[in-house]
Structures are given as structure tokens and as C-alpha cells.
Scaffold this motif. Structure first.
Motif, PDB file in Angstrom:
ATOM      1  N   HIS A 303       4.266  -2.064  -9.442  1.00  0.00           N
ATOM      2  CA  HIS A 303       4.402  -3.471  -9.032  1.00  0.00           C
ATOM      3  C   HIS A 303       4.265  -3.713  -7.532  1.00  0.00           C
ATOM      4  CE1 HIS A 303       5.585  -4.094 -13.113  1.00  0.00           C
ATOM      5  NE2 HIS A 303       6.655  -3.322 -12.980  1.00  0.00           N
ATOM      6  N   ALA A 304       3.906  -2.674  -6.770  1.00  0.00           N
ATOM      7  CA  ALA A 304       3.838  -2.872  -5.313  1.00  0.00           C
ATOM      8  C   ALA A 304       2.452  -3.320  -4.863  1.00  0.00           C
ATOM      9  CB  ALA A 304       4.251  -1.596  -4.589  1.00  0.00           C
ATOM     10  N   GLY A 305       1.427  -3.170  -5.700  1.00  0.00           N
ATOM     11  CA  GLY A 305       0.083  -3.596  -5.280  1.00  0.00           C
ATOM     12  C   GLY A 305      -0.634  -2.497  -4.536  1.00  0.00           C
ATOM     13  N   ARG A 306      -1.097  -2.830  -3.328  1.00  0.00           N
ATOM     14  CA  ARG A 306      -1.807  -1.821  -2.535  1.00  0.00           C
ATOM     15  C   ARG A 306      -0.836  -1.085  -1.622  1.00  0.00           C
ATOM     16  NH1 ARG A 306      -6.030  -5.601  -3.711  1.00  0.00           N
ATOM     17  NH2 ARG A 306      -4.970  -7.304  -2.680  1.00  0.00           N
ATOM     18  N   GLY A 307      -1.267   0.067  -1.125  1.00  0.00           N
ATOM     19  CA  GLY A 307      -0.423   0.832  -0.221  1.00  0.00           C
ATOM     20  C   GLY A 307      -1.274   1.517   0.833  1.00  0.00           C
ATOM     21  N   ASN A 361       6.505 -11.497   3.717  1.00  0.00           N
ATOM     22  CA  ASN A 361       6.669 -10.171   3.112  1.00  0.00           C
ATOM     23  C   ASN A 361       6.115  -9.049   3.979  1.00  0.00           C
ATOM     24  OD1 ASN A 361       7.791 -11.490   1.017  1.00  0.00           O
ATOM     25  ND2 ASN A 361       6.294 -10.910  -0.543  1.00  0.00           N
ATOM     26  N   TYR A 362       5.393  -9.426   5.011  1.00  0.00           N
ATOM     27  CA  TYR A 362       4.757  -8.436   5.886  1.00  0.00           C
ATOM     28  C   TYR A 362       5.404  -8.422   7.267  1.00  0.00           C
ATOM     29  CZ  TYR A 362       1.380  -8.251   2.136  1.00  0.00           C
ATOM     30  OH  TYR A 362       0.786  -8.086   0.917  1.00  0.00           O
ATOM     31  N   MET A 363       6.539  -9.116   7.395  1.00  0.00           N
ATOM     32  CA  MET A 363       7.224  -9.203   8.692  1.00  0.00           C
ATOM     33  C   MET A 363       8.515  -8.401   8.687  1.00  0.00           C
ATOM     34  SD  MET A 363       7.068 -13.152   9.725  1.00  0.00           S
ATOM     35  CE  MET A 363       5.544 -14.050   9.910  1.00  0.00           C
ATOM     36  N   VAL A 380      -1.324  -1.248   8.697  1.00  0.00           N
ATOM     37  CA  VAL A 380       0.132  -1.073   8.603  1.00  0.00           C
ATOM     38  C   VAL A 380       0.732  -2.081   7.625  1.00  0.00           C
ATOM     39  CG1 VAL A 380       0.543   0.040  10.830  1.00  0.00           C
ATOM     40  CG2 VAL A 380       0.498  -2.445  10.694  1.00  0.00           C
ATOM     41  N   ALA A 381       0.029  -3.205   7.434  1.00  0.00           N
ATOM     42  CA  ALA A 381       0.508  -4.211   6.479  1.00  0.00           C
ATOM     43  C   ALA A 381       0.596  -3.629   5.070  1.00  0.00           C
ATOM     44  CB  ALA A 381      -0.416  -5.434   6.474  1.00  0.00           C
ATOM     45  N   TYR A 382      -0.171  -2.588   4.814  1.00  0.00           N
ATOM     46  CA  TYR A 382      -0.210  -2.019   3.465  1.00  0.00           C
ATOM     47  C   TYR A 382       0.965  -1.062   3.191  1.00  0.00           C
ATOM     48  CZ  TYR A 382      -5.191  -3.493   3.009  1.00  0.00           C
ATOM     49  OH  TYR A 382      -6.365  -4.189   2.928  1.00  0.00           O
ATOM     50  N   ILE A 383       1.801  -0.789   4.183  1.00  0.00           N
ATOM     51  CA  ILE A 383       2.835   0.239   3.992  1.00  0.00           C
ATOM     52  C   ILE A 383       4.006  -0.267   3.139  1.00  0.00           C
ATOM     53  CG2 ILE A 383       4.534   1.707   5.195  1.00  0.00           C
ATOM     54  CD1 ILE A 383       2.447   1.998   7.455  1.00  0.00           C
ATOM     55  N   ASN A 384       4.296   0.455   2.074  1.00  0.00           N
ATOM     56  CA  ASN A 384       5.315   0.059   1.100  1.00  0.00           C
ATOM     57  C   ASN A 384       6.676   0.702   1.361  1.00  0.00           C
ATOM     58  OD1 ASN A 384       3.851  -1.758  -0.525  1.00  0.00           O
ATOM     59  ND2 ASN A 384       2.742  -0.023  -1.430  1.00  0.00           N
ATOM     60  N   HIS A 385       7.602   0.327   0.475  1.00  0.00           N
ATOM     61  CA  HIS A 385       9.008   0.710   0.637  1.00  0.00           C
ATOM     62  C   HIS A 385       9.466   1.729  -0.411  1.00  0.00           C
ATOM     63  CE1 HIS A 385      13.415   0.097   0.290  1.00  0.00           C
ATOM     64  NE2 HIS A 385      13.183  -0.071  -0.996  1.00  0.00           N
ATOM     65  N   HIS A 386      10.311   2.643   0.016  1.00  0.00           N
ATOM     66  CA  HIS A 386      11.107   3.428  -0.931  1.00  0.00           C
ATOM     67  C   HIS A 386      12.426   3.779  -0.249  1.00  0.00           C
ATOM     68  CE1 HIS A 386      12.332   6.098  -4.094  1.00  0.00           C
ATOM     69  NE2 HIS A 386      11.251   5.769  -4.780  1.00  0.00           N
TER      70      HIS A 386
HETATM   71  C1  LIG Z   1       4.424  -5.074   3.734  1.00  0.00           C
HETATM   72  S1  LIG Z   1       3.871  -5.416   2.125  1.00  0.00           S
HETATM   73  C2  LIG Z   1       3.236  -3.889   1.592  1.00  0.00           C
HETATM   74  C3  LIG Z   1       1.801  -3.984   1.083  1.00  0.00           C
HETATM   75  C4  LIG Z   1       1.651  -4.622  -0.273  1.00  0.00           C
HETATM   76  N1  LIG Z   1       2.048  -3.672  -1.298  1.00  0.00           N
HETATM   77  C5  LIG Z   1       0.258  -5.135  -0.527  1.00  0.00           C
HETATM   78  O1  LIG Z   1      -0.359  -4.793  -1.546  1.00  0.00           O
HETATM   79  O2  LIG Z   1      -0.273  -5.913   0.276  1.00  0.00           O
HETATM   80  C6  LIG Z   1       5.409  -5.666   1.316  1.00  0.00           C
HETATM   81  C7  LIG Z   1       5.290  -6.090  -0.134  1.00  0.00           C
HETATM   82  O3  LIG Z   1       4.808  -5.024  -0.937  1.00  0.00           O
HETATM   83  C8  LIG Z   1       5.498  -4.941  -2.177  1.00  0.00           C
HETATM   84  N2  LIG Z   1       6.309  -3.712  -2.209  1.00  0.00           N
HETATM   85  C9  LIG Z   1       6.482  -2.832  -1.214  1.00  0.00           C
HETATM   86  N3  LIG Z   1       7.277  -1.809  -1.606  1.00  0.00           N
HETATM   87  C10 LIG Z   1       7.620  -2.046  -2.868  1.00  0.00           C
HETATM   88  C11 LIG Z   1       8.437  -1.376  -3.823  1.00  0.00           C
HETATM   89  N4  LIG Z   1       9.071  -0.246  -3.525  1.00  0.00           N
HETATM   90  N5  LIG Z   1       8.555  -1.915  -5.047  1.00  0.00           N
HETATM   91  C12 LIG Z   1       7.930  -3.051  -5.355  1.00  0.00           C
HETATM   92  N6  LIG Z   1       7.163  -3.743  -4.506  1.00  0.00           N
HETATM   93  C13 LIG Z   1       7.000  -3.263  -3.266  1.00  0.00           C
HETATM   94  C14 LIG Z   1       6.382  -6.160  -2.217  1.00  0.00           C
HETATM   95  O4  LIG Z   1       5.658  -7.214  -2.798  1.00  0.00           O
HETATM   96  C15 LIG Z   1       6.606  -6.447  -0.750  1.00  0.00           C
HETATM   97  O5  LIG Z   1       7.000  -7.770  -0.510  1.00  0.00           O
END
Ligand SMILES: C[S@@+](CC[C@H](N)C(=O)[O-])C[C@H]1O[C@@H](n2cnc3c(N)ncnc32)[C@H](O)[C@@H]1O
Length: 650
Positions: A303-307, A361-363, A380-386
């Protein structure tokens, strides 16, 4: 790895796999950071890796959502409210997308925000963005609407670029002429004028006829000493010209030093500027920061999309990516409000915040502050969370004091609001060894995790009955499309477009609109009198007419579909035919035209319309980012690096 290779401290690259792109101090005075080529690029080559390009963000109806308390619409360009991205705006049409709201503007990270513009040195050409939902459907993913669908904006070399060159993109002359404080920036025209001046001046100063410029003969020996000014007089003369108290763009386009002016007379201004816009690779390695350690891809996180993924080995403590920041002092500017009709006007309801702009969501933010920071460099906008498996963290940039000004740590948020230009920088740093291909993950903080968990728990999918389908469902960009540059994603989709007749039985969702690139001008003479009935024209397709240098598309109905006739086989290559083997007939009804002061209407039927002249759009406000239940939350800047002076919500 080869032991003989040295990992350069600042950039993470190794000798055999040099960093392709750096940010470092611009060669233009006072222009902040610039972007530099770390390797040679050939003309038309992609700048960077053969991978997705930069992410982009659409910001919607900002002037309306920031309306003044009296209900008057505000203006960001007039400065009624402070919008730090105002100088980083791109128009949707310039990026090949259609506005998804009545008033939309686009922000592009990386090449859309970092490089400077220099009209005699333009060497980077930027392309359209792509639209794709990264597989997050509103029917099954709580991540739908939470990521920007605009991505993959690639850039190519306009000409051969040598390693070390600063990279320059075209902001358009209007960018400079329409803004205060840029009166001295030379635009294209200024260089033509400066060139003409140097041709004449060259004769006077160096005794060299204009047409002997660039000749191999040494000009010096053609001069009669007695006719010429002495060397130091020539120098003084030049200094006088440069210090003339009335500034102009053309004069600013002239070289500064006497030495450079001689070179410019002999070899052209461009040569001087190119030479002055280079930095050595040693300099870039030592003082620059590599922006080529990560590339985008589909995230490994559900569910995070791109990374973002590592392109090379990054040792523990090494730089993953630098992140120059734009600061938003007042986070309410990104609110999206509900509205009510009042005296014929639609006015915002200050107490009813429906959502936030997607860019939130990117700030980075902090619970004790209204300040938000938007990192705008490459990927860097593409970096996700864990929250547990993170392999990187953010910290303030080291050794970049010409840009990252630590004195801003002591300023209040109000003071920061008045600092219009960017001036802060974060770095993403590896907290353990990161191997090539690994997804980069940081910890967005407990508040984010908590909000996400709550969101997932309460999220309900959109239902087909109450909702429309999504555009990407119908256009399914293929694997190939994602890799293809310069073409819209939909082009490689081979789903036939349904005709009006077919749509009666099997309709498209109601949020889909069609537009066509067609030419309605060719072959029509002027009317001497406005026709009484709507005139009707039928003709074969000709590509769109242009308005202001851009193709324009018009609303159209699809009335027929047939196999591409054989006579076109020479014009359309086999590969394109295989992907989409059809031509269409389209109708445009009641096309409005002006005849003198009168409005007239025309009907057109156009045959043999190729697939790529037909565009499918979501109607405004119907894409996933507008879903009411789309997730919005900023990332947290860690406590230990968030300056106390910025905590205005304590
Ligand atoms: C800074 S963006 C990261 C890039 C984003 N995944 C994209 O495809 O553009 C932050 C957003 O990514 C998604 N995301 C990041 N980490 C996630 C995670 N651990 N679980 C679910 N969604 C996540 C959420 O929608 C979040 O608001």
C-alpha cells in the motif's frame, strides 16, 4: 567489491561506478545550489540512470483555499499568503497533463526544482510527467489517493555534456521577466544583443574585423599598434563598461573580466560561459553531494506505492541522498476546505477542513511547530517508512554552509516566514550498510505510524455503484510504457476505445472525458457572413493546430473505429500498429469560434484519427487524490534535531 576501489567519503560512489549527478554550489553567483554532471552525457541521452524520472505534485485551488477573511480570493504571486513553491511552479500543460482542478499548478522535484536556468547554457531538456497510481486502487488499497500519481519526469541532454558541467534547464523567459528581483538575469534575447555588441566592440578594442573571428590566424598580428589602445587602457575601458551605473539584462550577459571578453570576442560568449560553468570532478567529489545513490521503483511495502532503492553499496554512516528544503511556516496554507454558496459565490468554510494538499505527505513536520519542510531534490520524495526495519535516517547537512544556514535554527517561525529563499538542507544517512537494490526506509515517527494504523482500520473501499472507476483502469499503462520516454503512458495501451454506439450498451464511468488533437483550421475559408445554421465539415485527420506553441486538444466524441488502412503502414511502424491497430472517427459538435465580434459554431467529423491523438481524462476533482478518505500525514523530523526556536506550538 574490488579492494583497490576507494569509496569517496562524500558521495558514496566508487571509481568504477562514478556518481552521475551532483549538487554543489552553482557557478552562477548567488544562485545557491546547482546540479552538475558527474559523467559525460551524449546528446539526447537520459540524464541520470535508465529509470523512472522525478516525482511531481499537483496543488489545487490554492488561491481559493487561502481566500482572505473577507471572502476575497487571494493571490500567491501577489503575496497575499506565503507559498514557498511559488517560484517552483510548472503549468500542467507544460508537463503534458491536464489540470485536475479549476486552478492547479505542478511542482516537480529534482530536475524541476534544483538546476538553475541560464539561457546561453541550456543543456537539459525536460519531458512530460506520467500519470499512474502504482497499483493502489480505491477498491482495495488504503494507500489509494495518498501518493502523487504524477511521476517519471525524465530529462535528456540537449547537447553533448562534459563531466563537470553545470546543468541548466529552461524556466522560460517569462519566469524572469514576470518577477521582481530578477531584472538583471539575461534572457535569450539579451545574449543576442550582447553578441552584437561584442562584434562591434571587438573591432574597436582589438582591431579585429567581425568576420575574421574564429579564424586560425592570430588576430594580434593584424593590428597596427598605433591604432589601438594600450593593453591597460583596454582593460580600463572594459571595466568602465561593466560598471556603468544603469543595469540591463544585455549588459549582464557580457563577460565580467577583460580576459573573458577577449575570449568572447574571439570564440563567442557561449564558450566563455561554458568554461566558467564547469567544476572539476575532484571539486564535485570533495564539495558536492551525490544525488545518484537512489532510484525510484515499486515499493516492497504493501500500500505504499513507489519507493526509492539503492543504486550502489552505501556504507553505514554514508550519504544516501542530500535533501535541500523549502520551508512552509504556516501549515494552514495546505488545508483543503469545504465551501458554501453565499450570494452567488462559492466561499470557503474556514472551520471545515476536508483534506490537505497531497504534498503534505512528502513534508517533514514536528508536533510542536507549524513549520513544515519540503525536500525537493532528486527521488528523496520516494523514500518510504518503516518503524523498525528502517535503514536510513535524516540529519542536518554537513559541509554545505554556503547553502544550509545553521543560523536559521535560532530564528522563530515568523522570522523564517520572511526568508523567502530556501536555505536549509537535510541529508539521508545510512544507519547500517545498505546494499544495491535495497529499498531505502526511514522512520516517519510514532505519530505517523499511529495515524496510518488508524487509517487502515477505519478505511473502507469505494464501491462500484456509488463511484466511478478510475482512469488508469481503462488505460492500463503497460510495463513497456513505464520504460518508454517521451510518450504518454496510454499510448502503449491496446484496449480499443469504445464508440458512442458501444458506450450506450457498455458505458464508461461518468468521470471519463475525451479530448482530441485535431486541426480545425486547415481547409476552411473565412465566412463572409455568420452562417445561419451550424456548418458541418468532414475531413481526414491533420494534427492539432497550435496556440502559443502548444498543441491544443478539444472535446470530442468517438463515433467509429476501424483497422488501420494499409496505405498508412509506411508511416506507422509495426510496433505501434501491434500495440494499437485501430484508427477512429471522431465528432466535434458546436465548436465555438469567433468571427469578428460574433460567436459562431461549427460541427466537424474527422476521420482516420490515430489513437495517440485521442486523450482520456478524469474529469476535474475525480482522481484518487480527491478521495475524502485518502490518507494525509506529514513525516516527523526527529526531536533531537528539531530546533527549539521553531517550536511555536508548545
Ligand atoms: C514521502 S511519500 C513516499 C513515496 C510514496 N510511497 C510514493 O509512491 O510517492 C509518503 C507516503 O508514502 C506512503 N507510505 C510510506 N511508507 C509507508 C508505509 N510503511 N506503509 C504504507 N504507506 C506508506 C504513504 O502514502 C505516505 O503518505
Amino acid at each position: 567489491a574490488n579492494n583497490a576501489e576507494t569509496i569517496s567519503e562524500n558521495s558514496g560512489d566508487v571509481d568504477s561506478d562514478p556518481c552521475m549527478l551532483y549538487i554543489a554550489e552553482s557557478t552562477i553567483n548567488n544562485a545557491g545550489i546547482g546540479m552538475f554532471a558527474g559523467v559525460d552525457f551524449r546528446k539526447n541521452q537520459l540524464i541520470g540512470r535508465d529509470n523512472w524520472g522525478d516525482a511531481a505534485f499537483s496543488t489545487v485551488d490554492l488561491n481559493w483555499h487561502n481566500s482572505l477573511p473577507n471572502g476575497q480570493r487571494a493571490s500567491k504571486s501577489r503575496g497575499d499568503y506565503h507559498w514557498p513553491l511559488v517560484n517552483y511552479d510548472w503549468t500542467s500543460s507544460g508537463l503534458g497533463v491536464r489540470d485536475d482542478a479549476a486552478d492547479a499548478s505542478m511542482t516537480v522535484t529534482g530536475f524541476g526544482a534544483v538546476p538553475n536556468c541560464h539561457f546561453s547554457l541550456l543543456n537539459v531538456k525536460e519531458h512530460h510527467v506520467m500519470y499512474d497510481l502504482a497499483g493502489l486502487s480505491r477498491y482495495d488499497s488504503p494507500g489509494s489517493g495518498a501518493i502523487t500519481p504524477f511521476f517519471n519526469r525524465t530529462s535528456t541532454a540537449r547537447k553533448d555534456i562534459a563531466a563537470g558541467s553545470e546543468l541548466f534547464v529552461n524556466y522560460g523567459s517569462k519566469w524572469f521577466t514576470g518577477r521582481d528581483g530578477f531584472d538583471l538575469v539575461p534572457v535569450k534575447d539579451s545574449y543576442t544583443k550582447a553578441g552584437e555588441f561584442l562584434d562591434n566592440y571587438g573591432l574597436l578594442l582589438l582591431g579585429m574585423p567581425r568576420d575574421e573571428k574564429n579564424s586560425d590566424n592570430d588576430w594580434k598580428y593584424k593590428l597596427t599598434e598605433s591604432v589601438l589602445l594600450k593593453e591597460d587602457a583596454r582593460r580600463d575601458f572594459w571595466n568602465m563598461i561593466k560598471s556603468f551605473p544603469y543595469p540591463s539584462r544585455a549588459r549582464q550577459a557580457l563577460p565580467t573580466s577583460y580576459k573573458d571578453v577577449v575570449k568572447a570576442i574571439l570564440k563567442g560568449i557561449d564558450t566563455v560561459e561554458v568554461d566558467n560553468s564547469m567544476r572539476s570532478l575532484e571539486y564535485l567529489k570533495q564539495f558536492g553531494k551525490c544525488v545518484d545513490n537512489i532510484i525510484p521503483g515499486n515499493s516492497t511495502i504493501p500500500h505504499a506505492g513507489r519507493g526509492a532503492f539503492a543504486t550502489r553499496f552505501i556504507p553505514k554512516g554514508g550519504l544516501v541522498a542530500p535533501a535541500p528544503l523549502l520551508h512552509f511556516a504556516d501549515k494552514s496554507t495546505i488545508n483543503i476546505y469545504n465551501g458554501t454558496r453565499f450570494k452567488g459565490k462559492y466561499v470557503k468554510n474556514e472551520t471545515d477542513v476536508l483534506s490537505k494538499q497531497i504534498i503534505l505527505n512528502y513534508m517533514f513536520g514536528h508536533p510542536n511547530s507549524t513549520l513544515h519542510l519540503f525536500p525537493y531534490s532528486h527521488h528523496v520524495a520516494y523514500i518510504n517508512h518503516h518503524s523498525t526495519k528502517f535503514n536510513a535516517k535524516v540529519q542536518w547537512a554537513a559541509d554545505f554552509s554556503f547553502y544550509h544556514r545553521e543560523e536559521l535554527f535560532n530564528q522563530s517561525v515568523e522570522m523564517l516566514e520572511n526568508q523567502i529563499t530556501a536555505g536549509l538542507m537535510l541529508e539521508y544517512i545510512a544507519v547500517r550498510n545498505i546494499h544495491p537494490g535495497e529499498e531505502i526506509l526511514i522512520d516517519y515517527g510514532d505519530a505517523w505510524q499511529h495515524a496510518w494504523d488508524k487509517h487502515v482500520e477505519s478505511w473502507t473501499p469505494a464501491t462500484l455503484e456509488n463511484d466511478f472507476n478510475n482512469l488508469t483502469y481503462w488505460t492500463k499503462p503497460s510495463e513497456e510504457a513505464a520504460k518508454t520516454r517521451f510518450k504518454r503512458a496510454e499510448m502503449y495501451n491496446n484496449i480499443p476505445i469504445k464508440t458512442m454506439e458501444e458506450q450506450k450498451l457498455d458505458p464508461y464511468p461518468r468521470n471519463i472525458e475525451f479530448e482530441c488533437y485535431v486541426n480545425l483550421e486547415i481547409g476552411i475559408g473565412p465566412y463572409f457572413e455568420a452562417p445561419k445554421t451550424t456548418p458541418f465539415y468532414k475531413r481526414d485527420w491533420v494534427d492539432s493546430d497550435m496556440v502559443d506553441g502548444k498543441k491544443i486538444s478539444r472535446k470530442c466524441n468517438i463515433t467509429g473505429r476501424f483497422d488501420i488502412p494499409e496505405v498508412y503502414f509506411d508511416d506507422i511502424n509495426q510496433e505501434d500498429r501491434d500495440h494499437h491497430p485501430f484508427f477512429y472517427t471522431v465528432e466535434l459538435n458546436n465548436v465555438r469560434k469567433k468571427q469578428g465580434k460574433k460567436l459562431i459554431y461549427e460541427n466537424h467529423v474527422i476521420t482516420e484519427v490515430p489513437y495517440d491523438a485521442i486523450l482520456m481524462f478524469n474529469t476535474k476533482y475525480s482522481s484518487d487524490t480527491f478521495l475524502k478518505n485518502a490518507f494525509r500525514h506529514e513525516m516527523r523530523l526527529p526531536n533531537d534535531i528539531f530546533p527549539t526556536a521553531w517550536m511555536n506550538l508548545l
